[in-house]
Design a protein around this motif. Structure first.
Motif, PDB file in Angstrom:
ATOM      1  N   GLU A  82       0.801  -1.227   0.000  1.00 14.10           N
ATOM      2  CA  GLU A  82       0.000   0.000   0.000  1.00 14.10           C
ATOM      3  C   GLU A  82       0.832   1.274   0.000  1.00 14.10           C
ATOM      4  O   GLU A  82       0.328   2.340   0.339  1.00 14.10           O
ATOM      5  N   ALA A  83       2.102   1.195  -0.376  1.00 15.29           N
ATOM      6  CA  ALA A  83       2.925   2.405  -0.437  1.00 15.29           C
ATOM      7  C   ALA A  83       2.672   3.118  -1.763  1.00 15.29           C
ATOM      8  O   ALA A  83       3.546   3.246  -2.623  1.00 15.29           O
ATOM      9  N   ARG A  84       1.440   3.587  -1.892  1.00 14.65           N
ATOM     10  CA  ARG A  84       0.992   4.152  -3.171  1.00 14.65           C
ATOM     11  C   ARG A  84       1.721   5.444  -3.520  1.00 14.65           C
ATOM     12  O   ARG A  84       2.102   5.661  -4.671  1.00 14.65           O
ATOM     13  N   ALA A  85       1.878   6.309  -2.545  1.00 12.12           N
ATOM     14  CA  ALA A  85       2.494   7.600  -2.831  1.00 12.12           C
ATOM     15  C   ALA A  85       3.922   7.435  -3.340  1.00 12.12           C
ATOM     16  O   ALA A  85       4.414   8.264  -4.110  1.00 12.12           O
ATOM     17  N   GLU A  86       4.566   6.362  -2.899  1.00 11.25           N
ATOM     18  CA  GLU A  86       5.962   6.133  -3.297  1.00 11.25           C
ATOM     19  C   GLU A  86       6.081   5.169  -4.478  1.00 11.25           C
ATOM     20  O   GLU A  86       7.191   4.906  -4.944  1.00 11.25           O
ATOM     21  N   SER A  87       4.938   4.600  -4.932  1.00 10.30           N
ATOM     22  CA  SER A  87       4.965   3.573  -5.990  1.00 10.30           C
ATOM     23  C   SER A  87       5.989   2.493  -5.649  1.00 10.30           C
ATOM     24  O   SER A  87       6.845   2.109  -6.452  1.00 10.30           O
ATOM     25  N   LEU A  88       5.842   2.000  -4.434  1.00  7.93           N
ATOM     26  CA  LEU A  88       6.791   1.030  -3.894  1.00  7.93           C
ATOM     27  C   LEU A  88       6.042  -0.256  -3.548  1.00  7.93           C
ATOM     28  O   LEU A  88       4.926  -0.217  -3.013  1.00  7.93           O
ATOM     29  N   PHE A  89       6.667  -1.394  -3.824  1.00  6.18           N
ATOM     30  CA  PHE A  89       6.058  -2.700  -3.549  1.00  6.18           C
ATOM     31  C   PHE A  89       7.107  -3.579  -2.886  1.00  6.18           C
ATOM     32  O   PHE A  89       8.258  -3.652  -3.353  1.00  6.18           O
ATOM     33  N   SER A  90       6.729  -4.262  -1.821  1.00  2.00           N
ATOM     34  CA  SER A  90       7.676  -5.174  -1.172  1.00  2.00           C
ATOM     35  C   SER A  90       6.944  -6.437  -0.742  1.00  2.00           C
ATOM     36  O   SER A  90       5.784  -6.395  -0.316  1.00  2.00           O
ATOM     37  N   TRP A  91       7.614  -7.568  -0.885  1.00  2.54           N
ATOM     38  CA  TRP A  91       6.991  -8.858  -0.571  1.00  2.54           C
ATOM     39  C   TRP A  91       8.066  -9.891  -0.266  1.00  2.54           C
ATOM     40  O   TRP A  91       9.257  -9.672  -0.500  1.00  2.54           O
ATOM     41  N   LEU A  92       7.617 -11.008   0.240  1.00  3.50           N
ATOM     42  CA  LEU A  92       8.490 -12.137   0.549  1.00  3.50           C
ATOM     43  C   LEU A  92       8.135 -13.318  -0.338  1.00  3.50           C
ATOM     44  O   LEU A  92       6.959 -13.612  -0.556  1.00  3.50           O
ATOM     45  N   ARG A  93       9.155 -13.992  -0.840  1.00  2.00           N
ATOM     46  CA  ARG A  93       8.975 -15.290  -1.484  1.00  2.00           C
ATOM     47  C   ARG A  93       9.504 -16.343  -0.523  1.00  2.00           C
ATOM     48  O   ARG A  93      10.595 -16.213   0.039  1.00  2.00           O
ATOM     49  N   LEU A  94       8.722 -17.392  -0.321  1.00  2.00           N
ATOM     50  CA  LEU A  94       9.016 -18.411   0.678  1.00  2.00           C
ATOM     51  C   LEU A  94       9.141 -19.771   0.014  1.00  2.00           C
ATOM     52  O   LEU A  94       8.301 -20.155  -0.819  1.00  2.00           O
ATOM     53  N   GLY A  95      10.205 -20.504   0.379  1.00  2.00           N
ATOM     54  CA  GLY A  95      10.379 -21.853  -0.127  1.00  2.00           C
ATOM     55  C   GLY A  95       9.809 -22.868   0.844  1.00  2.00           C
ATOM     56  O   GLY A  95       8.964 -22.562   1.696  1.00  2.00           O
ATOM     57  N   HIS A  96      10.242 -24.092   0.695  1.00  2.00           N
ATOM     58  CA  HIS A  96       9.835 -25.144   1.611  1.00  2.00           C
ATOM     59  C   HIS A  96      10.685 -25.065   2.886  1.00  2.00           C
ATOM     60  O   HIS A  96      11.611 -24.257   2.994  1.00  2.00           O
ATOM     61  N   ASP A  97      10.372 -25.911   3.838  1.00  2.00           N
ATOM     62  CA  ASP A  97      11.085 -25.886   5.114  1.00  2.00           C
ATOM     63  C   ASP A  97      12.592 -25.983   4.890  1.00  2.00           C
ATOM     64  O   ASP A  97      13.074 -26.824   4.112  1.00  2.00           O
ATOM     65  N   GLY A  98      13.307 -25.111   5.589  1.00  2.00           N
ATOM     66  CA  GLY A  98      14.759 -25.132   5.507  1.00  2.00           C
ATOM     67  C   GLY A  98      15.330 -24.309   4.375  1.00  2.00           C
ATOM     68  O   GLY A  98      16.565 -24.176   4.283  1.00  2.00           O
ATOM     69  N   GLN A  99      14.490 -23.771   3.534  1.00  2.00           N
ATOM     70  CA  GLN A  99      14.962 -22.954   2.416  1.00  2.00           C
ATOM     71  C   GLN A  99      14.806 -21.482   2.774  1.00  2.00           C
ATOM     72  O   GLN A  99      13.743 -21.062   3.248  1.00  2.00           O
ATOM     73  N   PRO A 100      15.846 -20.680   2.588  1.00  2.00           N
ATOM     74  CA  PRO A 100      15.780 -19.282   3.030  1.00  2.00           C
ATOM     75  C   PRO A 100      14.761 -18.484   2.223  1.00  2.00           C
ATOM     76  O   PRO A 100      14.580 -18.714   1.016  1.00  2.00           O
ATOM     77  N   PRO A 101      14.099 -17.522   2.866  1.00  2.00           N
ATOM     78  CA  PRO A 101      13.176 -16.642   2.141  1.00  2.00           C
ATOM     79  C   PRO A 101      13.955 -15.625   1.314  1.00  2.00           C
ATOM     80  O   PRO A 101      15.157 -15.421   1.503  1.00  2.00           O
ATOM     81  N   VAL A 102      13.259 -14.998   0.411  1.00  2.00           N
ATOM     82  CA  VAL A 102      13.823 -13.895  -0.372  1.00  2.00           C
ATOM     83  C   VAL A 102      12.876 -12.718  -0.228  1.00  2.00           C
ATOM     84  O   VAL A 102      11.664 -12.855  -0.420  1.00  2.00           O
ATOM     85  N   ALA A 103      13.430 -11.565   0.136  1.00  2.00           N
ATOM     86  CA  ALA A 103      12.644 -10.334   0.202  1.00  2.00           C
ATOM     87  C   ALA A 103      12.911  -9.520  -1.059  1.00  2.00           C
ATOM     88  O   ALA A 103      14.062  -9.374  -1.476  1.00  2.00           O
ATOM     89  N   ILE A 104      11.840  -9.031  -1.670  1.00  2.00           N
ATOM     90  CA  ILE A 104      11.959  -8.222  -2.887  1.00  2.00           C
ATOM     91  C   ILE A 104      11.283  -6.888  -2.626  1.00  2.00           C
ATOM     92  O   ILE A 104      10.184  -6.837  -2.058  1.00  2.00           O
ATOM     93  N   ILE A 105      11.944  -5.819  -3.041  1.00  2.00           N
ATOM     94  CA  ILE A 105      11.344  -4.490  -2.920  1.00  2.00           C
ATOM     95  C   ILE A 105      11.623  -3.731  -4.209  1.00  2.00           C
ATOM     96  O   ILE A 105      12.747  -3.721  -4.717  1.00  2.00           O
ATOM     97  N   ALA A 106      10.559  -3.152  -4.784  1.00  2.00           N
ATOM     98  CA  ALA A 106      10.661  -2.445  -6.064  1.00  2.00           C
ATOM     99  C   ALA A 106      10.238  -0.999  -5.885  1.00  2.00           C
ATOM    100  O   ALA A 106       9.189  -0.715  -5.287  1.00  2.00           O
ATOM    101  N   ASN A 107      11.037  -0.108  -6.412  1.00  2.00           N
ATOM    102  CA  ASN A 107      10.778   1.326  -6.352  1.00  2.00           C
ATOM    103  C   ASN A 107      10.556   1.827  -7.776  1.00  2.00           C
ATOM    104  O   ASN A 107      11.484   1.865  -8.590  1.00  2.00           O
ATOM    105  N   PHE A 108       9.329   2.226  -8.105  1.00  2.00           N
ATOM    106  CA  PHE A 108       9.004   2.649  -9.464  1.00  2.00           C
ATOM    107  C   PHE A 108       8.887   4.170  -9.584  1.00  2.00           C
ATOM    108  O   PHE A 108       8.125   4.676 -10.400  1.00  2.00           O
ATOM    109  N   THR A 109       9.663   4.870  -8.773  1.00  2.00           N
ATOM    110  CA  THR A 109       9.790   6.324  -8.941  1.00  2.00           C
ATOM    111  C   THR A 109      11.259   6.655  -9.152  1.00  2.00           C
ATOM    112  O   THR A 109      12.138   5.889  -8.736  1.00  2.00           O
ATOM    113  N   PRO A 110      11.559   7.796  -9.743  1.00  2.00           N
ATOM    114  CA  PRO A 110      12.960   8.188  -9.961  1.00  2.00           C
ATOM    115  C   PRO A 110      13.574   8.880  -8.750  1.00  2.00           C
ATOM    116  O   PRO A 110      14.460   9.736  -8.896  1.00  2.00           O
ATOM    117  N   VAL A 111      13.096   8.505  -7.561  1.00  2.00           N
ATOM    118  CA  VAL A 111      13.539   9.144  -6.321  1.00  2.00           C
ATOM    119  C   VAL A 111      14.242   8.108  -5.456  1.00  2.00           C
ATOM    120  O   VAL A 111      13.699   7.028  -5.196  1.00  2.00           O
TER     121      VAL A 111
END
Length: 728
Positions: free
Chosen positions: A632-661
């Motif tokens: 919901e970071a609409r004003a910043e056009s920002l999106f962040s989420w986690l990708r999760l594997g199976h047990d014992g597999q590390p998560p990956v955090a992704i964050i995207a910034n779609f502004t030139p700031v």
């Protein structure tokens, strides 16, 4: 010459002679050969170029008397083995008589063809080199139930339909064995329709064709070299399932790269294309349609030779070499397959025997207004079998790892692209196409059940039809995967906006996750997005050249971090400047312009990371493999989420910034400690601004955005970051 009104020699009537000369023989095995009209030993032969003829038998020659118009007759007595010897007065030639041979197809073949259940239809129909009754030659068979006569014609008989009319069998099949015919010979069928003059058609089951624009079929070689990809075939199931990393490079072979002003051959592509796709880290190569097609501007989506790899790039064995080379490099090979429609070219299956045979007779069912093509009549057993067997043929005979089925939506709805009154409802008054639904279920069931194990089928289906990737026995269509056209349309609409306006279109980037696990999805950036005035992927991006590249890098990062398998059309990986043109090679020269080689390196690294981290692929179709951090970071056009594997597999955090700031942002994370910056689309390696977090961030902050920990991070402008926790 004997006059038509006088009694003729050896028991052949003047009516038969006239019918032979005029090409009106509809039961040739009752007229020609050693049993004319059932009279054993009475041999009748026809050769319009001969002035004399004799039958050569083990016990000596038997002269055949001329009956006029190139017809000859004589009494063989009890002799059964013979060859014909003819002369035109200056030269002599010998050949085996096609009409001394019995049929090849058995009753079971004919029964299965009529029933529409011949799983290996290509082994019964079409042209096949073989030894029959101890004689080498070619057996030819075709389905044309409404024809008065069908003949095989080619250079071997002067393209004369009177020379080799075929035997009518059950199930509407015609067949003949042509002794002495060799692989490579061009041939067609001359078909006499129920009414009107004969015409020529290519073989619907041809496995080899002339080079377009020529349209004849050719006799294929009887076999092909043995496969050398056993290791791949035995292990590919692990590479093609929904838990595997699947990153697909879509290619139009005719325009990927040119050599000396021409497209690469299959064997050249087996080196250059395969090496490139492997080096770029893709897991699969998808070829736009390879089945023979007459019009290059259709890109193969209007095929006429469904059983023949296009001869533009080489032979069927050459195509097998391309597939085998890909397998040797650990790459799967998919092919676009087009059962939704076919063109009306005169040599194709349209109006094949003079009637609406493969197509519906009523244009409200049998004509595509969008593509000016015909629609297969899938309610007809033989037509449905023609296509289901075709799917098996490509998967079995060419070891393809999957079929991407084109235009599925157009098959599912009777009113597709049709206005009121321009379509016929189903038996229940609805718009669903029951025959197509049954066909797709049958095709998928056969593909997964009969073809070598471990393959995939993929639907290009652009609507919300339920259960596309559900098993057929559970009421679904039975596909392995479905293109996520909604995701593609929404996200491209978002990223095409100027960054200052993106806050007003934020939901376009998040809506795909509302339904993102309802099917096994592929995220497609395909050829359809870079043609017909849509511009290239780079052209879609707003801003100056540097901003365009940064936008595209951020978008690809978003795509590779998003749930779903990946597909990218050729040229998009390095930022082709202009939209795709099928007549030209890709603009490889742009790699010398700053930013393009960096974009190419980014796609390679995205593929490498995607394959290496199970969290990015193992639960693509599982809602438990994804959770938003902040959507919901609409004003910043920002999106962040986690990708999760199976047990014992590390998560990956992704964050995207779609502004030139550039931003400092507190990112919620599920674990404390160091998180390495596994990939940053703004890195200098990718010709970005090289801004970021010096390789890692420290999650030592308070709970944030529903996560128990947080890290303060630097978000470069127009960028996507991937963070992975380090081992403690």
């Amino acid at each position: 010459m004997v006059s038509a009104s006088s009694p003729l020699l050896r028991g052949i009537s003047s009516d038969d002679v006239t019918a032979i000369a005029e090409g009106r023989i509809t039961d040739p095995f009752a007229v020609f050969g050693p049993r004319h009209r059932g009279r054993a030993g009475l041999l009748v032969a026809f050769d319009p170029h001969a002035v004399s003829m004799e039958a050569i038998t083990p016990s000596g020659p038997v002269p055949l008397a001329p009956q006029g118009h190139g017809v000859f007759a004589g009494d063989l007595g009890r002799r059964r083995k013979y060859r014909l010897a003819a002369s035109d007065g200056t030269r002599r030639w010998e050949y085996d008589d096609a009409y001394r041979f019995g049929p090849v197809l058995g009753d079971l073949d004919l029964h299965l063809i009529a029933e529409g259940t011949h799983r290996r239809l290509w082994q019964a129909l079409g042209a096949h080199s073989m030894n029959h009754e101890e004689t080498p030659g070619v057996h030819v068979a075709v389905w044309a139930p409404n024809a008065r006569r069908v003949s095989v014609v080619g250079g071997f008989n002067g393209w004369d339909g009177r020379r080799h009319p075929m035997r009518r069998r059950g199930a509407g099949v015609w067949e003949i064995f042509l002794p002495g015919l060799q692989p490579g010979e061009a041939y067609k069928y001359e078909i006499a329709p129920p009414e009107g003059a004969p015409f020529l058609k290519a073989d619907p089951l041809a496995r080899l064709t002339e080079l377009p624009p020529a349209t004849a079929s050719r006799i294929p070689d009887p076999g092909h070299r043995p496969w050398g990809d056993d290791a791949w075939m035995q292990t590919r199931a692990a590479r093609n399932n929904r838990d595997a990393p699947i990153s697909i490079y879509e290619v139009h072979l005719g325009s990927w790269r040119h050599r000396d002003g021409r497209a690469l051959t299959y064997r050249e592509a087996a080196v250059e294309l395969v090496d490139y796709v492997h080096d770029m880290g893709f897991t699969h190569l998808e070829l736009m349609p390879i089945a023979e097609y007459p019009f290059g501007g259709s890109w193969g989506y209007q095929p006429t030779g469904m059983y023949a790899p296009t001869s533009r790039y080489g032979s069927p064995d050459d195509f097998r070499a391309l597939v085998e080379a890909a397998h040797a490099k650990g790459l799967g090979v998919l092919m676009d397959w087009v059962p939704a429609h076919f063109p009306n070219d005169a040599h194709g299956v349209a109006h094949f025997d003079g009637t609406a045979l493969y197509e519906h007779a009523d244009p409200r069912e049998g004509f595509h207004p969008d593509w000016n093509t015909h629609i297969y009549n899938l309610g007809r057993n033989e037509v449905r079998n023609f296509l289901t067997a075709n799917a098996l043929y490509w998967l079995e005979d060419f070891h393809l790892d999957g079929l991407r089925v084109d235009a599925v939506a157009s098959m599912l709805y009777r009113d597709y692209s049709r206005g009121p009154g321009a379509w016929i409802p189903n038996k229940d008054g609805g718009r669903e196409n029951y025959e197509s639904i049954a066909f797709l279920r049958e095709m998928n069931t056969l593909a997964y059940g009969e073809a070598p194990p471990g393959l995939m089928t993929v639907a290009e289906e652009s609507t919300a039809w339920p259960g596309v990737t559900q098993p057929a026995h559970l009421g679904g269509l039975g596909f392995g995967f479905k293109w996520n056209m909604g995701w593609m349309n929404d996200t491209l609409r978002f990223v095409e906006h100027d960054p200052i306006h993106r806050r007003h279109h934020h939901d376009l980037m998040t809506f795909g996750l509302v339904y993102g696990f309802s099917e096994n999805y592929v995220l497609p950036i395909s050829h359809d997005e870079v043609v017909h005035g849509k511009g290239s992927m780079l052209e879609k991006m707003p801003g100056d050249p540097a901003a365009k590249l940064a936008n595209l890098r951020a978008y690809y990062g978003f795509m590779w971090g998003h749930p779903g398998k990946k597909l990218l059309f050729m040229g998009c990986e390095f930022g082709q400047g202009h939209e795709w043109n099928h007549d030209q090679a890709l603009d490889w020269g742009v790699l010398g312009i700053e930013g393009h080689a960096g974009l190419q390196r980014l796609v390679r690294d995205l593929n490498t990371l995607y394959r290496a981290e199970p969290a990015l692929h193992a639960r693509d179709a599982d809602p438990g493999g994804f959770t938003w951090i902040d959507r919901e970071a609409r004003a910043e056009s920002l999106f962040s989420w986690l990708r999760l594997g199976h047990d014992g597999q590390p998560p990956v955090a992704i964050i995207a910034n779609f502004t030139p700031v550039e931003r400092r942002w507190r990112l919620g994370l599920p674990r404390p400690g160091r998180w390495r910056e596994a990939l940053n689309t703004d890195a200098g390696l990718y010709d970005g601004g090289n801004r970021g977090n010096l390789g890692a961030v420290l999650a030592d902050g308070p709970a944030t955005a529903g996560q128990p920990h947080s890290a303060e991070i630097t978000l470069p402008p127009l960028s996507t970051l991937f963070l992975i926790p380090e081992e403690s």
